[in-house]
Write a protein that holds these residues in place. Structure first.
Motif, PDB file in Angstrom:
ATOM      1  N   UNK A   1       0.833  -1.202   0.000  1.00 53.80           N
ATOM      2  CA  UNK A   1       0.000   0.000   0.000  1.00 53.80           C
ATOM      3  C   UNK A   1       0.868   1.252   0.000  1.00 53.80           C
ATOM      4  N   UNK A   2       0.265   2.372  -0.380  1.00 53.72           N
ATOM      5  CA  UNK A   2       0.995   3.644  -0.380  1.00 53.72           C
ATOM      6  C   UNK A   2       1.157   4.151   1.045  1.00 53.72           C
ATOM      7  N   UNK A   3       2.020   5.143   1.201  1.00 56.03           N
ATOM      8  CA  UNK A   3       2.214   5.759   2.514  1.00 56.03           C
ATOM      9  C   UNK A   3       0.896   6.355   3.017  1.00 56.03           C
TER      10      UNK A   3
ATOM     11  N   UNK B   1       2.032   8.985  -2.052  1.00 56.44           N
ATOM     12  CA  UNK B   1       1.294   8.097  -2.950  1.00 56.44           C
ATOM     13  C   UNK B   1       2.185   7.022  -3.569  1.00 56.44           C
ATOM     14  N   UNK B   2       3.328   6.799  -2.934  1.00 58.53           N
ATOM     15  CA  UNK B   2       4.265   5.755  -3.372  1.00 58.53           C
ATOM     16  C   UNK B   2       4.101   4.540  -2.452  1.00 58.53           C
ATOM     17  N   UNK B   3       4.050   3.309  -3.005  1.00 65.02           N
ATOM     18  CA  UNK B   3       4.005   2.112  -2.147  1.00 65.02           C
ATOM     19  C   UNK B   3       5.223   2.074  -1.222  1.00 65.02           C
ATOM     20  N   UNK B   4       5.004   1.770   0.046  1.00 63.30           N
ATOM     21  CA  UNK B   4       6.110   1.883   0.995  1.00 63.30           C
ATOM     22  C   UNK B   4       7.151   0.764   0.837  1.00 63.30           C
ATOM     23  N   UNK B   5       6.865  -0.234  -0.016  1.00 66.13           N
ATOM     24  CA  UNK B   5       7.895  -1.243  -0.300  1.00 66.13           C
ATOM     25  C   UNK B   5       9.093  -0.601  -1.003  1.00 66.13           C
TER      26      UNK B   5
ATOM     27  N   UNK C   1      10.957   4.695   9.063  1.00 67.79           N
ATOM     28  CA  UNK C   1      11.056   5.137  10.454  1.00 67.79           C
ATOM     29  C   UNK C   1      10.379   6.492  10.638  1.00 67.79           C
ATOM     30  N   UNK C   2      10.565   7.392   9.677  1.00 67.67           N
ATOM     31  CA  UNK C   2       9.920   8.711   9.750  1.00 67.67           C
ATOM     32  C   UNK C   2       8.405   8.581   9.797  1.00 67.67           C
ATOM     33  N   UNK C   3       7.878   7.748   8.901  1.00 67.79           N
ATOM     34  CA  UNK C   3       6.426   7.579   8.828  1.00 67.79           C
ATOM     35  C   UNK C   3       5.893   6.922  10.097  1.00 67.79           C
ATOM     36  N   UNK C   4       6.579   5.868  10.545  1.00 66.39           N
ATOM     37  CA  UNK C   4       6.138   5.137  11.736  1.00 66.39           C
ATOM     38  C   UNK C   4       6.139   6.042  12.964  1.00 66.39           C
ATOM     39  N   UNK C   5       7.199   6.830  13.124  1.00 65.56           N
ATOM     40  CA  UNK C   5       7.295   7.699  14.292  1.00 65.56           C
ATOM     41  C   UNK C   5       6.244   8.800  14.248  1.00 65.56           C
ATOM     42  N   UNK C   6       6.037   9.371  13.065  1.00 69.42           N
ATOM     43  CA  UNK C   6       5.053  10.444  12.924  1.00 69.42           C
ATOM     44  C   UNK C   6       3.649   9.961  13.274  1.00 69.42           C
TER      45      UNK C   6
END
Length: 252
Positions: free
Chosen positions: A107-109, A145-149, A157-162
């Motif tokens: 899936x995308x971010x 809108x980019x798949x996180x793979x 890490x940035x996305x997870x922490x945010x």
């Protein structure tokens, strides 16, 4: 029990069964499992661990690789059930235990923001309110809108922490996630953690950086071979650990 205790770890032990025999293929493995012919060695990752954490405390778990830190965090987060003992949590938890946990890599971010939010107990409406703040903090506006793979470990890490630090959770669990980001973003995360501490969020933190531990945490628990070796101020315990490590006194 004191009203300000938010984490109570009571005589926790965790046993894993490790296969002690060679299995050449999956078919052989399943046949042995069905016939109950598999032989295992017991491995105790944690042994009789007891401690309390009070509201607003920032506690680091330190020790060598394989000492049981991550197993202990997973037990506190409810991912693992202890073999013996109990863990009681008083409040809601925002766990950051494994990079990418709770994400769907295809899936995308943008889609993962709402998926991860749902896992943390937030409604879609609540996540829509937080969405712009998550994007701004993670600095991933061009990649939502980019798949996180396709993401690097630092971007994950940035996305997870945010996502994990939206609002003010009662307990924030952070396991080595900050180690994969760049130095500037690590500082940004540390400031957010310190801001959450001012609002009485309890922090449980694992890091191999003793300097980072001393900067973020006021208390440290040194785990050695699944047991608590020392529990005290981060400055004191961190220094004792470093001294033992550099003197070659520790064994993995």
């Amino acid at each position: 029990m004191s009203d300000d205790i938010v984490v109570k770890v009571d005589h926790v032990s965790m046993r894993f069964n490790l296969s002690s025999e060679k299995v050449d293929n999956m078919k052989e493995y399943f046949i042995k499992r069905i016939k109950n012919n598999m032989k295992y060695d017991e491995f105790w990752a944690l042994s009789d661990v007891t401690f309390d954490v009070k509201k607003g405390e920032s506690v680091a778990l330190i020790g060598l690789n394989g000492c049981g830190k991550s197993t202990l965090l997973k037990t506190i987060a409810g991912v693992l059930k202890p073999t013996k003992g109990s863990v009681k949590i008083y409040g809601n938890i925002a766990p950051m235990i494994e990079l990418g946990a709770g994400f769907d890599m295809d899936l995308t971010a943008r889609e993962n923001v709402f998926l991860n939010g749902a896992i943390l107990g937030y409604s879609r409406k609540e996540m829509q309110k937080h969405y712009d703040g998550i994007v701004e903090f993670s600095e991933l506006e061009e990649f939502m809108d980019v798949p996180i793979k396709n993401f690097s470990s630092g971007m994950l890490a940035r996305l997870a922490f945010a996502i994990a630090t939206i609002g003010t959770p009662d307990i924030l669990i952070v396991d080595e996630v900050l180690s994969v980001g760049d130095f500037r973003f690590q500082e940004k995360c540390e400031k957010r953690i310190q801001g959450m501490m001012k609002k009485d969020t309890t922090i449980l933190f694992v890091s191999h950086s003793i300097d980072q531990v001393k900067k973020i945490c006021n208390r440290a628990i040194w785990i050695e071979k699944g047991r608590i070796r020392e529990d005290g101020t981060s400055e004191e315990v961190g220094s004792h650990f470093e001294r033992a490590y550099y003197a070659g006194e520790l064994e993995e």
